[in-house]
Design an enzyme around this catalytic site. Structure first.
Site, PDB file in Angstrom:
ATOM      1  CB  ILE A 117      -0.942   0.012   1.224  1.00  0.00           C
ATOM      2  CG1 ILE A 117      -1.725  -1.310   1.301  1.00  0.00           C
ATOM      3  CG2 ILE A 117      -1.873   1.216   1.138  1.00  0.00           C
ATOM      4  CD1 ILE A 117      -2.542  -1.636   0.078  1.00  0.00           C
ATOM      5  N   GLY A 153      26.451   1.732 -21.330  1.00  0.00           N
ATOM      6  CA  GLY A 153      27.427   0.735 -20.927  1.00  0.00           C
ATOM      7  C   GLY A 153      27.438   0.541 -19.421  1.00  0.00           C
ATOM      8  CD  GLU A 159      -2.545   1.944  -9.853  1.00  0.00           C
ATOM      9  OE1 GLU A 159      -3.131   2.440 -10.829  1.00  0.00           O
ATOM     10  OE2 GLU A 159      -1.967   2.622  -8.999  1.00  0.00           O
ATOM     11  CG  PHE A 173     -10.573 -12.511 -16.510  1.00  0.00           C
ATOM     12  CD1 PHE A 173      -9.493 -11.792 -16.026  1.00  0.00           C
ATOM     13  CD2 PHE A 173     -11.325 -11.960 -17.525  1.00  0.00           C
ATOM     14  CE1 PHE A 173      -9.190 -10.537 -16.519  1.00  0.00           C
ATOM     15  CE2 PHE A 173     -11.042 -10.696 -18.027  1.00  0.00           C
ATOM     16  CZ  PHE A 173      -9.966  -9.988 -17.526  1.00  0.00           C
TER      17      PHE A 173
END
Length: 396
Positions: A175, A351, A375, A395
C-alpha cells in the site's frame, strides 16, 4: 517559396510536434510541474533511492497540493478541476523525476481522493477532500491483500455490523503512502458484498508497518495495513461504493495516469542516452555517430513518442467522457512495456555507467518493474483486451 521553407525546424525533443496539441494553459501546467520536479526532486532522488526512503514526503505533499497536483482532475472541495490531459502531463513530468513521486500523487488523487469523490457522502467529501487536496492529509487505498492481488473478489478483509458500528478485520499489502497516511480507503467483504470504508489511521486497531528491503520504488513509502477489530461509526462506509465496481473504477482512473507517467520515465532515460551518446567517445569519435547507436536511438524515439501520442488520445477521450476501461488497459499495457524496453536499451548505450545512480536509467528501469505489475499485471490487461476482442471471458 518552396513548401519546405515554410516548415518549422525539426525539434529532436518533440519530433512529432506533439506540443501543437497543447494550449497555453496545458503548457503552463506542464512547465510548472517540470520546474518543481527539477528543483525539489531531481537533486535528491538518487540519494533517497539509494537509502530506500522518502524523508520529505509530508513537505513534498504540501508543496504538490500548493501546485494543485493532488486530486488534480477533480472539481470543487479545493481541487484544481484540471482536464484529464493536464493531469496526464503532470504525471509524465513527475515520473520523469521518479516513479515514486508520481505514485504518491496518483494514489492520493486517483485512488483515495477519487474514491471519496465518486462514492462518498457529502459529509465525507467536505471532511476529507479539501485537506487532501492541500496535502495536509495524505491518503492511501487498501485493496490488494497478501494472498489476493489480481483476484480482489476473493479478499478476506471483512467488515461486520456491531449495533450501528462497523468492525473491520484483515490485512492489506503493498500500500503506497500507508504508514504516512492520515486516512485510508479500505475495501472489505460484508454481508451485502464488497464495500468501501473511510478509515482514519488513528483508529484503534489500525497500524501500517512500512515494507522494507525493496529493490524498486525505493523513493516511495510502501506499507502493509493491519486492521484488528477496527471499530468505525455507521457513516464510515462509502454509501455509493458497492461491489467491485467501486475499487475497479478507481483503479481505471489511476491506470490512466500511469499511461502518461511511464512515458516520463522513458523520456528521462532516452534523454540520458542521447546526451551520453553525443559526449562519450570510443574509437576516436562520439558513439552517437555509429550506426548501431543511432538505430537504437531512433527506435527508442519512435516508441516514446508513439506512447505519448497514445496518452494524448486517451486523455482527449477521457475529457470527452468517452474513455472505456479496455482502452485504459490498452494504454497501460503498451506504454509500460515500451517504457521498460526504452530503459533497457538506454542502459546498453550507457554501458557500465548505465547501472550507476549518477544517471537515472537503472533507477527508472527498476521502478518500472513495479509499475508493470501494480494496478493490473501484464496478463490481466492482456485478458481484458482479449475478452473485448473476442467476447470470450478467459479469466477463469
Amino acid at each position: 517559396m518552396s513548401v519546405s521553407s515554410k516548415l518549422p525546424p525539426f525539434d529532436p525533443g518533440d519530433p512529432l510536434g506533439l506540443d501543437d496539441l497543447l494550449d497555453a494553459e496545458d503548457l503552463g501546467i506542464r512547465d510548472t510541474v517540470r520546474a518543481w520536479a527539477a528543483d525539489r526532486v531531481l537533486p535528491y532522488v538518487a540519494d533517497w533511492y539509494e537509502k530506500g526512503e522518502l524523508p520529505e514526503i509530508r513537505e513534498l505533499a504540501r508543496e504538490l497540493g500548493g501546485l494543485g497536483a493532488l486530486g488534480m482532475s477533480l472539481s470543487g472541495y479545493g481541487c484544481a478541476g484540471a482536464s484529464a490531459v493536464q493531469y496526464g502531463l503532470a504525471c509524465l513530468e513527475l515520473e520523469a523525476a521518479d516513479s515514486g513521486i508520481r505514485s504518491l500523487v496518483s494514489v492520493q488523487g486517483s485512488l483515495a481522493m477519487y474514491a471519496i469523490y465518486r462514492f462518498g457522502s457529502e459529509e465525507q467529501k467536505r471532511e476529507w477532500l479539501p485537506r487532501m487536496a492541500s496535502g495536509e492529509v495524505i491518503g492511501c487505498f487498501g485493496l490488494t491483500e497478501p494472498d489476493h492481488g489480481s483476484d480482489p473478489a476473493s479478499m478476506r478483509t471483512y467488515a461486520k455490523r456491531d449495533g450501528s458500528d462497523w468492525v473491520l478485520n484483515g490485512r492489506k499489502m503493498w500500500i503506497t503512502n500507508g504508514s504516512v497516511a492520515g486516512v485510508a480507503v479500505v475495501w472489505a467483504q460484508t454481508e451485502d458484498g464488497i464495500r468501501g470504508f473511510v478509515v482514519p489511521t488513528g483508529s484503534s486497531g489500525f497500524s501500517a508497518p512500512e515494507i522494507k528491503h525493496k529493490w524498486s520504488l525505493r523513493a516511495s513509502v510502501t506499507s502493509e495495513l493491519v486492521l484488528d477489530d477496527v471499530r468505525l461509526p455507521a457513516d464510515a462506509v462509502l454509501p455509493e461504493g458497492t461491489g467491485l465496481r467501486g475499487p475497479l473504477s478507481c483503479l481505471s482512473h489511476a491506470r490512466y495516469g500511469i499511461v502518461w507517467g511511464a512515458m516520463g520515465a522513458a523520456r528521462s532515460s532516452f534523454e540520458a542516452a542521447v546526451d551520453y551518446a553525443k559526449s562519450r567517445e570510443q574509437f576516436g569519435r562520439p558513439i552517437g555517430g555509429f550506426q548501431l547507436t543511432q538505430a537504437k536511438l531512433a527506435d527508442m524515439a519512435v516508441e516514446l513518442h508513439k506512447g505519448i501520442l497514445l496518452a494524448h488520445h486517451l486523455g482527449r477521450r477521457m475529457d470527452a467522457g468517452r474513455l472505456r476501461p479496455e482502452q485504459v488497459s490498452f494504454g497501460k499495457l503498451n506504454n509500460v512495456r515500451e517504457a521498460i524496453e526504452i530503459c533497457r536499451t538506454a542502459r546498453t548505450i550507457l554501458g557500465a555507467n548505465g547501472i550507476s545512480l549518477e544517471y537515472p536509467v537503472m533507477r527508472h528501469a527498476t521502478n518500472l518493474e513495479s509499475v508493470l505489475t501494480y494496478e493490473g499485471t501484464v496478463e490481466m490487461h492482456q485478458l481484458v483486451l482479449g475478452k473485448a476482442l473476442t467476447g470470450l471471458d478467459a479469466f477463469r
